[in-house]
Design a protein around this motif. Structure first.
Motif, PDB file in Angstrom:
ATOM      1  N   LYS A   1       0.855  -1.189   0.000  1.00 24.16           N
ATOM      2  CA  LYS A   1       0.000   0.000   0.000  1.00 24.16           C
ATOM      3  C   LYS A   1       0.894   1.245   0.000  1.00 24.16           C
ATOM      4  N   ALA A   2       1.928   1.191   0.804  1.00 27.27           N
ATOM      5  CA  ALA A   2       2.868   2.320   0.824  1.00 27.27           C
ATOM      6  C   ALA A   2       3.496   2.505  -0.553  1.00 27.27           C
ATOM      7  N   ARG A   3       3.856   1.389  -1.195  1.00 30.83           N
ATOM      8  CA  ARG A   3       4.435   1.481  -2.541  1.00 30.83           C
ATOM      9  C   ARG A   3       3.438   2.073  -3.524  1.00 30.83           C
ATOM     10  N   HIS A   4       2.215   1.590  -3.476  1.00 31.50           N
ATOM     11  CA  HIS A   4       1.220   2.091  -4.422  1.00 31.50           C
ATOM     12  C   HIS A   4       0.855   3.545  -4.134  1.00 31.50           C
ATOM     13  N   ASN A   5       1.071   3.976  -2.883  1.00 36.50           N
ATOM     14  CA  ASN A   5       0.743   5.350  -2.519  1.00 36.50           C
ATOM     15  C   ASN A   5       1.911   6.313  -2.702  1.00 36.50           C
ATOM     16  N   CYS A   6       2.924   5.888  -3.413  1.00 36.88           N
ATOM     17  CA  CYS A   6       4.072   6.771  -3.656  1.00 36.88           C
ATOM     18  C   CYS A   6       3.631   8.108  -4.242  1.00 36.88           C
ATOM     19  N   TYR A   7       2.641   8.039  -5.125  1.00 41.58           N
ATOM     20  CA  TYR A   7       2.131   9.256  -5.764  1.00 41.58           C
ATOM     21  C   TYR A   7       1.610  10.234  -4.715  1.00 41.58           C
ATOM     22  N   HIS A   8       0.795   9.713  -3.789  1.00 45.38           N
ATOM     23  CA  HIS A   8       0.254  10.576  -2.736  1.00 45.38           C
ATOM     24  C   HIS A   8       1.350  11.025  -1.776  1.00 45.38           C
ATOM     25  N   ALA A   9       2.309  10.131  -1.521  1.00 47.12           N
ATOM     26  CA  ALA A   9       3.431  10.492  -0.655  1.00 47.12           C
ATOM     27  C   ALA A   9       4.223  11.651  -1.268  1.00 47.12           C
ATOM     28  N   SER A  10       4.329  11.658  -2.603  1.00 42.24           N
ATOM     29  CA  SER A  10       5.022  12.765  -3.268  1.00 42.24           C
ATOM     30  C   SER A  10       4.292  14.077  -3.019  1.00 42.24           C
ATOM     31  N   LYS A  11       2.970  14.001  -3.088  1.00 45.23           N
ATOM     32  CA  LYS A  11       2.168  15.214  -2.850  1.00 45.23           C
ATOM     33  C   LYS A  11       2.326  15.681  -1.401  1.00 45.23           C
ATOM     34  N   TRP A  12       2.474  14.728  -0.500  1.00 44.65           N
ATOM     35  CA  TRP A  12       2.673  15.049   0.907  1.00 44.65           C
ATOM     36  C   TRP A  12       4.010  15.771   1.094  1.00 44.65           C
ATOM     37  N   LEU A  13       4.994  15.380   0.272  1.00 46.54           N
ATOM     38  CA  LEU A  13       6.318  16.018   0.343  1.00 46.54           C
ATOM     39  C   LEU A  13       6.291  17.461  -0.161  1.00 46.54           C
ATOM     40  N   ALA A  14       5.387  17.725  -1.084  1.00 47.63           N
ATOM     41  CA  ALA A  14       5.344  19.049  -1.719  1.00 47.63           C
ATOM     42  C   ALA A  14       3.886  19.473  -1.845  1.00 47.63           C
ATOM     43  N   PRO A  15       3.310  19.865  -0.720  1.00 45.49           N
ATOM     44  CA  PRO A  15       1.866  20.139  -0.687  1.00 45.49           C
ATOM     45  C   PRO A  15       1.458  21.179  -1.734  1.00 45.49           C
ATOM     46  N   GLY A  16       0.350  20.901  -2.364  1.00 43.87           N
ATOM     47  CA  GLY A  16      -0.196  21.850  -3.335  1.00 43.87           C
ATOM     48  C   GLY A  16       0.434  21.757  -4.715  1.00 43.87           C
ATOM     49  N   LYS A  17       1.439  20.905  -4.853  1.00 35.88           N
ATOM     50  CA  LYS A  17       2.083  20.828  -6.175  1.00 35.88           C
ATOM     51  C   LYS A  17       1.571  19.619  -6.966  1.00 35.88           C
ATOM     52  N   ASP A  18       1.789  19.664  -8.258  1.00 35.57           N
ATOM     53  CA  ASP A  18       1.437  18.554  -9.135  1.00 35.57           C
ATOM     54  C   ASP A  18       2.644  17.639  -9.344  1.00 35.57           C
ATOM     55  N   ASN A  19       2.359  16.407  -9.739  1.00 40.64           N
ATOM     56  CA  ASN A  19       3.387  15.396  -9.952  1.00 40.64           C
ATOM     57  C   ASN A  19       3.534  15.142 -11.450  1.00 40.64           C
ATOM     58  N   MET A  20       4.676  15.545 -12.011  1.00 35.13           N
ATOM     59  CA  MET A  20       4.948  15.239 -13.422  1.00 35.13           C
ATOM     60  C   MET A  20       5.785  13.958 -13.448  1.00 35.13           C
ATOM     61  N   GLY A  21       5.225  12.878 -14.033  1.00 35.10           N
ATOM     62  CA  GLY A  21       5.900  11.580 -13.970  1.00 35.10           C
ATOM     63  C   GLY A  21       6.804  11.337 -15.157  1.00 35.10           C
ATOM     64  N   THR A  22       7.948  10.723 -14.928  1.00 40.42           N
ATOM     65  CA  THR A  22       8.785  10.256 -16.034  1.00 40.42           C
ATOM     66  C   THR A  22       8.763   8.725 -16.008  1.00 40.42           C
ATOM     67  N   ASP A  23       9.277   8.096 -17.070  1.00 38.27           N
ATOM     68  CA  ASP A  23       9.064   6.651 -17.237  1.00 38.27           C
ATOM     69  C   ASP A  23      10.224   5.978 -17.966  1.00 38.27           C
ATOM     70  N   ALA A  24      11.444   6.420 -17.674  1.00 39.31           N
ATOM     71  CA  ALA A  24      12.607   5.873 -18.380  1.00 39.31           C
ATOM     72  C   ALA A  24      12.804   4.389 -18.086  1.00 39.31           C
ATOM     73  N   CYS A  25      13.325   3.659 -19.054  1.00 44.09           N
ATOM     74  CA  CYS A  25      13.658   2.251 -18.861  1.00 44.09           C
ATOM     75  C   CYS A  25      14.963   1.990 -19.606  1.00 44.09           C
ATOM     76  N   VAL A  26      15.963   1.489 -18.888  1.00 44.99           N
ATOM     77  CA  VAL A  26      17.304   1.308 -19.472  1.00 44.99           C
ATOM     78  C   VAL A  26      17.817  -0.097 -19.178  1.00 44.99           C
TER      79      VAL A  26
END
Lengths: 460, 460
Positions: A316-341
């Protein structure tokens, strides 16, 4: 969209078509990506034959068609950027066939991942691909989705056996079949998987399933240095150690998870979240083997989670990473990247990326499906702040371009949609012309999700 | 082939082109299938750029090009049925890159499977796909080959990460990359894998590798009834029991193996040949789990083979099934079938097939990659005896048609080539039109291996 078309559409579909503003607005965007594209109409298809009728009509009138599932796409796939029909497939939610013997099932495109797994559980089966969101199977096929289980069970590429597709001309074709492998002609299944609705509409999917594992153990391990976490994973993969999930969270993401998800007993350090599937003794052996390896790489705080509630807390904590990011930076949006190497380049790529993050001055936690070499930055920014947004976009661009430079891809699992079209030429070079030739051959009027995936140009 | 073309070809390639009869004859056919097609010239390409030059010239003069590797195709893929150039790639045998960390390598198309594995062994790595023959990697990619390890490690579909392809226009493109997964655009890699040289020439292949397993154990188990052998396998797969190989030999094939390969201690009964890869305790647990399961299905004579020489004996016998068939029916030819069906239909399909064999009056041993639902009949017949050959062909046709009826495919791993084109319409229906549209778009002059894979018709 002219009146004749609207009238014909309404006459054909009755209450299954809507021109209402709230419904059109709801179908104008996915998640994550802010650009919208308002469709002129929303159609709720209930059968493959209905989809075929709609496509024939749309082709006659040269009206764009944008397939729509759960609306959880992160890359703007579902925005109707040239108007037209948003083709909502969520009413096509039938589970048509399940076989425990063949380990397969056939579903309509609108079935969601969680609904399917709820249905399968009683029979001791599960569908492995887990992108986090409760996406539809059709949407997952169309974007070639994957997620945390892919390191062991593969992505949609490996788990789709066959499809029913409606072509832009309104013809219904079946690709692949139920055999686990085939050498019979061109692999159309793999061509439509990941085609993002640009070649036709996927209406049914034949999926591979797995038996529910007898035993599941989760574990975590923390490291001082990223390289050591990656070294542990690389060595484990070489030695054939069987992991069902291997997730890597950086110290920033861990700070968010500890704070938002109240994870106890963790430090703000690079951390592996692991899961093992198998027999009781097998998973124990695998977890112990991993622990030994991690110790050799200076890992510490290795902890097993055998009880379901402990595992649930972790994932659940892993799946909530997105919300945890918002908690780190309240009021901001999350722009996701998706690199694979490639895994051999993963450490270098991450180190350079983290240097970029520092230079950007932005908060950008990192989480990765490290077993596949896939990682996401969540770049926190205020969309109202043009300067900050520009910095976020520059950072995202550097991540995508670096992945391509390292022999990887700008998108491991989210797809191209609108936002990543700018990287297609760098990633594919002259192969892009082959993609355009196929698009032109199969959708000569460019009615299928126009303006997506292929950058502007012939057939794009 | 006109003189101008011949002169230009010779001028461009010097001694790398030959018009000699013995070389042309050698390149006129593969194995198994008797039909021949004599090329007008044989070109030995030494680089991707040379292949591109040849294709540009061939396109200018509308001369057919047939890629040629080890010549081990069983379905007539390499017969130059419309003349033209046989493009031999065996001189392109460079291993370009190997990474133990990323578990991947890049090879030229002419590298053979055994040469690659000999090269990889010292680094503790191996390439898993094993079709028996020492085919070239390019040929294996072009026919979407698989074999005994596919149940665990997948086929060429799963193990090719990327390609270099020369298009019929002589353009060089790179598809895919080194990332283990990608959602970036159309999956051209999977489109060219299995395209049988009809869309372009594969000149380089990026492959997934595996670490050599720490421990390997083989085992065998005999059954009174086919259904029980299949039930054992199905149950094992559902329970997640990890097998690297699961081969099923029927009582006729066993008679051949016992006689030809001098296998001792076996009876002429349906038999599973198994192999387990993993840690020493893991493989022991897996083998014991399988033994328990087999006992529940009335399996007997379960025997482990832990020593390498015992394993070698077993797998040599398995690989020599073809010769064992000839031993059963001296002087006759072996017509191979390649049906692949869902595991739920496997028993029924085999039972009906064996009934067909009885009715045919022919000797036709059966061996199958049962974990994938794939099986081969070796239909022994005298090609000089038209009546017997017709009976063999009728039997083969019934096997292919039944596989399609059961939701499977007429070819699990050999490909379509010439011989199975007749089943393409039944297997693919309207999807065949999509394949034809792609062929026409990517090879508008139909110079690439014409007359193969697609049945006659537009673009075929």
């Amino acid at each position: 969209m002219n009146q004749t078309f609207q009238d014909e559409l309404a006459g054909m579909l009755g209450e299954r078509v809507s021109f209402s503003l709230p419904l059109r607005e709801q179908h104008s965007h996915g998640e994550g990506y802010t650009a919208k594209g308002m469709p002129d109409a929303v159609v709720f298809a209930e059968s493959t034959e209905q989809v075929a009728s709609v496509l024939r009509l749309c082709r006659k009138h040269l009206v764009p068609v944008v397939p729509f599932g759960a609306g959880s796409s992160l890359e703007g796939h579902v925005a109707a950027v040239r108007g037209g029909v948003s083709l909502d497939l969520t009413r096509m939610n039938g589970i048509l066939q399940v076989s425990a013997e063949a380990l397969d099932c056939r579903v309509e495109a609108g079935v969601t991942r969680e609904a399917l797994n709820a249905h399968l559980r009683a029979g001791g089966l599960f569908f492995t691909v887990d992108p986090g969101a409760d996406a539809t199977i059709g949407g997952m096929a169309a974007t070639r989705a994957s997620g945390t289980n892919a390191v062991r069970y593969g992505t949609m590429r490996e788990n789709v056996l066959g499809l029913t597709v409606v072509t832009p001309a309104g013809d219904v074709i079946r690709t692949g079949g139920r055999a686990r492998k085939s050498s019979a002609g061109l692999d159309l299944t793999r061509l439509y998987v990941g085609s993002e609705g640009t070649l036709g509409v996927i209406t049914e999917i034949q999926l591979r399933l797995q038996g529910l594992p007898e035993a599941i153990v989760a574990a975590t391990c923390q490291f001082e240095r990223f390289e050591d976490a990656v070294g542990t994973v690389t060595t484990a993969l070489q030695s054939g150690l069987r992991m069902a999930r291997i997730e890597l969270l950086d110290e920033v993401q861990m700070r968010g998870c500890i704070g938002y998800s109240r994870l106890e007993g963790f430090e703000e350090k690079p951390t592996l979240f692991l899961e093992f599937h198998g027999s009781p003794s097998g998973v124990r052996e695998d977890a112990e083997g991993m622990q030994e390896l991690a110790l050799a790489f200076n890992g510490n705080l290795f902890r097993h989670a055998e009880r379901p509630e402990e595992r649930t807390l972790l994932w659940k904590a892993r799946h909530n990473c997105y919300h945890a990011s918002k908690w780190l930076a309240p009021g901001k949006d999350n722009m996701g990247t998706d690199a694979c190497v490639p895994l051999s380049e993963f450490s270098a790529c991450i180190n350079e990326t983290k240097e970029d993050v520092r230079e950007s001055g932005l908060v950008a936690p990192l989480v990765g499906h490290v077993g596949d070499g896939n990682f996401h930055l969540g770049i926190m920014h205020d969309p109202q702040d043009a300067e900050e947004t520009a910095r976020a976009e520059a950072l995202a661009a550097r991540v995508a371009e670096r992945a391509i430079r390292y022999g990887g891809t700008c998108t491991g699992e989210h797809g191209i949609g609108l936002h990543k079209r700018r990287y297609m030429a760098a990633e594919h070079g002259a192969a892009l012309d082959v993609m355009r030739a196929i698009k032109l051959a199969l959708d000569p009027d460019n009615i299928m999700n126009p303006g997506k995936m292929l950058p502007d140009g012939p057939g794009g």
